[in-house]
Design a protein around this motif. Structure first.
Motif: not given
Length: 269
Positions: A110-111, A132, A161, A164-165, A168, A175, A178
């Protein structure tokens, strides 16, 4: 003319306001969560009603009804490098530490795990941007242009991805949606708002933005929206911790509309 400072009036006052303008009425007729768009790297094309950057999390959303937990399909975790068969030396397994080959996307990661964070709504994100950038230095497609087609495809998927993470987790509202999704609680994609007090407040704010005479007035409204967003973000954190998911969804509805106001203000500043 409605002044920005009037936004601080009690909600009971808002219910006695004049009839809504035609533009404002159209605003309320739109669904709270629109149909997701195809991802585009042109993230600057945000709109007042729903911006491109916030559509990603809705692709697999289901209707929320009470406390509904969904069963997610099982996804096999990558157990070894597809290139050299070396086992993972660290988690998450996005890049092989032995041969530096980019791995296929593992949807079971998951993120929060991507950035080494606990699955909590309140996160310490001071290192989020650094982590990141570290991932993008390893995963960005431009860095593997000389690699095989297979690895270039993995790089594009992994990089997208991670982007995107990051988007988010760095946005309180995204957040919130999610982390609810991870709990099996999904936001209804076509939900509209019927709460009278919220509708009245939204219309009041919308008219204030439309009638703002200058950037100073818009900035004042923007400051108020930030305060409201912080308040409802804190409220969401409390509701989520107590597993009060309906209250959590109420908080998200509020945050959504205040975010929309901020987007409209940014377009006018």
């Amino acid at each position: 003319m409605l002044r920005a400072k009037e936004l601080r009036a009690p909600l009971s006052t808002l219910l006695r306001r004049r009839a809504f303008s035609s533009a404002a009425r159209r605003f309320l007729l739109l669904p709270l969560f629109s149909t997701p768009q195809v991802y585009s790297s042109n993230v600057g094309n945000s709109s007042f009603f729903f911006s491109t950057r916030e559509n990603h999390f809705l692709q697999n959303s289901l209707n929320f009804s009470g406390k509904n937990f969904c069963t997610q399909s099982s996804v096999k975790t990558n157990t070894s490098c597809w290139n050299c068969n070396a086992p993972p030396q660290r988690s998450p397994f996005l890049v092989c530490e032995s041969c530096r080959t980019i791995q296929p996307v593992d949807q079971s990661i998951d993120y929060f795990q991507i950035f080494g964070l606990e699955k909590n709504y309140k996160i310490k994100d001071e290192n989020l941007e650094r982590k990141y950038k570290d991932w993008q230095k390893k995963l960005h497609p431009d860095l593997v242009h000389s690699k095989s087609q297979k690895e270039r495809e993995f790089a594009a998927e992994q990089s997208a991805r991670v982007i995107d993470a990051y988007r988010t987790l760095s946005d309180p509202r995204l957040r919130a949606i999610y982390i609810l999704k991870l709990q099996g609680v999904n936001v209804h994609e076509e939900e509209t708002i019927s709460e009278p007090q919220l509708l009245a407040e939204v219309m009041e704010i919308r008219e204030a933005v439309d009638e703002a005479p200058d950037s100073k007035a818009l900035t004042e409204i923007q400051s108020q929206m930030r305060e409201k967003l912080q308040h409802w973000s804190d409220s969401f954190a409390n509701a989520f911790q107590s597993q009060k998911f309906e209250e959590a969804l109420t908080c998200i509805r509020r945050m959504t509309y205040y975010d929309r106001v901020n987007e409209e203000i940014l377009k006018r500043l």
